[in-house]
Design an enzyme around this catalytic site. Structure first.
Site, PDB file in Angstrom:
ATOM      1  N   TYR A 151       0.719  -1.226  -0.012  1.00  0.00           N
ATOM      2  CA  TYR A 151       0.193  -0.116  -0.010  1.00  0.00           C
ATOM      3  C   TYR A 151       0.931   1.235  -0.210  1.00  0.00           C
ATOM      4  O   TYR A 151       0.426   2.461   0.452  1.00  0.00           O
ATOM      5  CB  TYR A 151      -0.810   0.138   1.097  1.00  0.00           C
ATOM      6  CG  TYR A 151      -0.342  -0.315   2.706  1.00  0.00           C
ATOM      7  CD1 TYR A 151       0.300   0.532   3.288  1.00  0.00           C
ATOM      8  CD2 TYR A 151      -0.885  -1.653   3.086  1.00  0.00           C
ATOM      9  CE1 TYR A 151       0.679   0.358   4.614  1.00  0.00           C
ATOM     10  CE2 TYR A 151      -0.215  -1.842   4.347  1.00  0.00           C
ATOM     11  CZ  TYR A 151       0.836  -0.844   5.105  1.00  0.00           C
ATOM     12  OH  TYR A 151       1.061  -1.087   6.266  1.00  0.00           O
ATOM     13  N   LYS A 166       5.774   4.156   5.269  1.00  0.00           N
ATOM     14  CA  LYS A 166       6.427   3.309   4.150  1.00  0.00           C
ATOM     15  C   LYS A 166       6.403   3.970   2.918  1.00  0.00           C
ATOM     16  O   LYS A 166       7.290   3.753   1.936  1.00  0.00           O
ATOM     17  CB  LYS A 166       5.373   2.175   3.806  1.00  0.00           C
ATOM     18  CG  LYS A 166       5.296   1.090   5.282  1.00  0.00           C
ATOM     19  CD  LYS A 166       6.871   0.464   5.152  1.00  0.00           C
ATOM     20  CE  LYS A 166       6.878  -0.645   6.355  1.00  0.00           C
ATOM     21  NZ  LYS A 166       7.847  -1.428   6.386  1.00  0.00           N
TER      22      LYS A 166
HETATM   23  C1  HXC Z   1      -3.849   2.236  19.057  1.00  0.00           C
HETATM   24  C2  HXC Z   1      -1.946   2.130  19.773  1.00  0.00           C
HETATM   25  C3  HXC Z   1      -1.981   0.668  19.630  1.00  0.00           C
HETATM   26  C4  HXC Z   1      -3.123   0.179  19.099  1.00  0.00           C
HETATM   27  C5  HXC Z   1       0.093   1.078  20.363  1.00  0.00           C
HETATM   28  N1  HXC Z   1      -0.521   2.506  20.222  1.00  0.00           N
HETATM   29  N2  HXC Z   1      -0.726   0.180  19.898  1.00  0.00           N
HETATM   30  N3  HXC Z   1      -2.892   3.147  19.503  1.00  0.00           N
HETATM   31  N4  HXC Z   1      -4.016   1.032  18.840  1.00  0.00           N
HETATM   32  N5  HXC Z   1      -3.176  -1.026  18.761  1.00  0.00           N
HETATM   33  C6  HXC Z   1      -0.054   3.697  20.718  1.00  0.00           C
HETATM   34  C7  HXC Z   1       0.024   3.656  22.076  1.00  0.00           C
HETATM   35  O1  HXC Z   1      -1.224   3.893  22.770  1.00  0.00           O
HETATM   36  C8  HXC Z   1       0.989   4.650  22.488  1.00  0.00           C
HETATM   37  O2  HXC Z   1       0.547   5.911  22.329  1.00  0.00           O
HETATM   38  C9  HXC Z   1       2.016   4.646  21.152  1.00  0.00           C
HETATM   39  O3  HXC Z   1       1.382   3.950  20.233  1.00  0.00           O
HETATM   40  C10 HXC Z   1       3.183   4.061  21.378  1.00  0.00           C
HETATM   41  O4  HXC Z   1       3.087   2.750  22.114  1.00  0.00           O
HETATM   42  P1  HXC Z   1       4.115   2.100  22.972  1.00  0.00           P
HETATM   43  O5  HXC Z   1       3.729   0.642  23.027  1.00  0.00           O
HETATM   44  O6  HXC Z   1       4.319   3.034  24.214  1.00  0.00           O
HETATM   45  O7  HXC Z   1       5.484   2.137  22.084  1.00  0.00           O
HETATM   46  P2  HXC Z   1       6.606   1.347  21.532  1.00  0.00           P
HETATM   47  O8  HXC Z   1       6.909   0.389  22.644  1.00  0.00           O
HETATM   48  O9  HXC Z   1       7.461   2.101  20.921  1.00  0.00           O
HETATM   49  O10 HXC Z   1       5.601   0.358  20.300  1.00  0.00           O
HETATM   50  C11 HXC Z   1       5.626   0.688  19.049  1.00  0.00           C
HETATM   51  C12 HXC Z   1       4.473   0.064  18.587  1.00  0.00           C
HETATM   52  C13 HXC Z   1       4.277  -1.584  18.687  1.00  0.00           C
HETATM   53  C14 HXC Z   1       4.685   0.277  16.861  1.00  0.00           C
HETATM   54  C15 HXC Z   1       3.328   0.759  19.003  1.00  0.00           C
HETATM   55  O11 HXC Z   1       3.386  -2.120  18.151  1.00  0.00           O
HETATM   56  C16 HXC Z   1       5.504  -2.239  18.236  1.00  0.00           C
HETATM   57  O12 HXC Z   1       6.623  -2.136  19.061  1.00  0.00           O
HETATM   58  N6  HXC Z   1       5.404  -2.946  17.262  1.00  0.00           N
HETATM   59  C17 HXC Z   1       6.920  -3.663  16.518  1.00  0.00           C
HETATM   60  C18 HXC Z   1       6.503  -4.769  15.745  1.00  0.00           C
HETATM   61  C19 HXC Z   1       5.457  -4.716  14.600  1.00  0.00           C
HETATM   62  O13 HXC Z   1       4.578  -3.758  14.832  1.00  0.00           O
HETATM   63  N7  HXC Z   1       5.268  -5.446  13.793  1.00  0.00           N
HETATM   64  C20 HXC Z   1       4.415  -5.430  12.657  1.00  0.00           C
HETATM   65  C21 HXC Z   1       5.126  -4.637  11.405  1.00  0.00           C
HETATM   66  S1  HXC Z   1       4.232  -5.368   9.995  1.00  0.00           S
HETATM   67  P3  HXC Z   1       0.314   7.215  23.664  1.00  0.00           P
HETATM   68  O14 HXC Z   1      -0.454   8.298  23.107  1.00  0.00           O
HETATM   69  O15 HXC Z   1      -0.902   6.038  24.491  1.00  0.00           O
HETATM   70  O16 HXC Z   1       1.313   7.151  24.398  1.00  0.00           O
HETATM   71  C22 HXC Z   1       4.414  -3.959   9.085  1.00  0.00           C
HETATM   72  C23 HXC Z   1       4.011  -4.302   7.567  1.00  0.00           C
HETATM   73  C24 HXC Z   1       2.533  -4.486   7.307  1.00  0.00           C
HETATM   74  O17 HXC Z   1       4.680  -2.864   9.300  1.00  0.00           O
HETATM   75  C25 HXC Z   1       2.558  -5.210   6.191  1.00  0.00           C
HETATM   76  C26 HXC Z   1       0.772  -6.003   6.000  1.00  0.00           C
HETATM   77  C27 HXC Z   1       1.028  -7.531   6.266  1.00  0.00           C
END
Ligand code: HXC
Length: 285
Positions: A151, A166
């Site tokens: 996307y 992205k």
């Molecule tokens: C709404 C959310 C949320 C959710 C987190 N937040 N999850 N808001 N819905 N489901 C908000 C939190 O409330 C917080 O805001 C802020 O995001 C940061 O969250 P933290 O957990 O404190 O931060 P952090 O530890 O840095 O985590 C980063 C993250 C987390 C992106 C939010 O999901 C992560 O670590 N992800 C890494 C792995 C990952 O996502 N993998 C998938 C990638 S796939 P506030 O305001 O409350 O402080 C990809 C390709 C997709 O990208 C392709 C399609 C298949």
């Protein structure tokens, strides 16, 4: 097409290489003769991943781990210097580390938006600039591979921060491919479609029913195998692809032809149920 030494003589860093597609690529690189380094935030995950890579790597190749948050520019610099010291040189970088979650855009907190953009876009810049400076000053014809999404050009409902970030990474790919082409540095991207991983699917696929609907939208009617993506990454990082730069190769079984990856949520569900579903997936503090 590949031999066990297709990547011989190359040392490659894969960000977010401790799990999912990053680990699949790291294992495949090592199996084809590369030294590999994986980095990520969780040390234990990296240790376990390194043990897995060791079982498939070619003899006399090295596997290094480095615990780092790619959002931290200086810490990334320290990591790159360490890898160059320990490997003796660095020839490749795969910007794979990512963050993503489903949320209605009107409910996103500024920090939620920032977290994803920081990991995906700033993280890619941080690693790319440190590695690029090294390639340029040491006159190494290295290769950089960025993992984007299907996307990147169309956008997709409910993943606004990821779509924006992205798209930025894609712009970085084409910009640097041209700007750094004069140094012999290649910069390419892969846009993977549905390749199930724990990290992505736990955040992006709320239920089995939705997964099934989603897979029906894929032209080939199935999800991808990690090895299929890893083969493409080996090719693009190898000298077999020495005249390819600025290219984004989509590998998605034709999924992109059905439209924005998560747009089906908008057409299949009413907003109230969607909000409930996404909220249930949100980590509780
Ligand atoms: C709404 C959310 C949320 C959710 C987190 N937040 N999850 N808001 N819905 N489901 C908000 C939190 O409330 C917080 O805001 C802020 O995001 C940061 O969250 P933290 O957990 O404190 O931060 P952090 O530890 O840095 O985590 C980063 C993250 C987390 C992106 C939010 O999901 C992560 O670590 N992800 C890494 C792995 C990952 O996502 N993998 C998938 C990638 S796939 P506030 O305001 O409350 O402080 C990809 C390709 C997709 O990208 C392709 C399609 C298949």
């Amino acid at each position: 097409m590949f031999t066990p030494d297709t990547l011989h003589g190359k040392s490659i860093l894969i960000t977010g290489g401790g799990s999912g597609l990053g680990l699949a690529m790291a294992k495949h690189f090592a199996a084809h003769g590369a030294n590999v380094a994986i980095c990520g935030r969780t040390e234990e995950k990296l240790r376990n991943a390194a043990a897995e890579i060791t079982t498939v790597k070619q003899p006399h190749t090295l596997v290094l781990t480095h615990s780092v948050d790619v959002r931290d520019y200086d810490a990334v610099g320290v990591m790159i210097q360490r890898l160059i010291r320990e490997f003796g040189s660095l020839e490749g970088l795969v910007n794979n580390a990512a963050g993503n979650f489903l949320a209605p855009s009107e409910d996103l907190s500024p920090n939620g938006f920032k977290s994803v953009v920081d990991i995906v876009l700033h993280g890619t810049f941080n690693c790319t600039q440190h590695v690029g400076k090294y390639f340029i000053t040491q006159q190494r014809q290295g290769s950089i591979l960025n993992i984007v999404t299907t996307y990147t050009e169309t956008g997709s409902a409910f993943v606004l921060p990821s779509a924006c970030a992205k798209a930025g990474v894609y712009a970085l790919t084409t910009t640097l491919a041209y700007e750094w082409g004069v140094y012999g540095i290649r910069v390419n991207a892969i846009a993977p479609g549905p390749f199930p991983t724990e990290g992505a699917w736990s955040r992006l696929m709320p239920t089995q029913e939705i997964q099934d609907k989603y897979v029906k939208k894929v032209a080939l009617r199935r999800v991808g195998k990690h090895e299929e993506l890893a083969n493409l990454a080996v090719f693009l990082m190898s000298d077999l692809a020495s005249y390819i730069t600025g290219e984004c190769v989509t590998i998605d079984g034709g999924e992109r032809l059905a439209g924005g990856e998560f747009n089906l949520f908008a057409t299949e569900f009413d907003r109230a149920s969607l909000k409930q579903m996404f909220y249930a997936m949100k980590p509780k503090k």
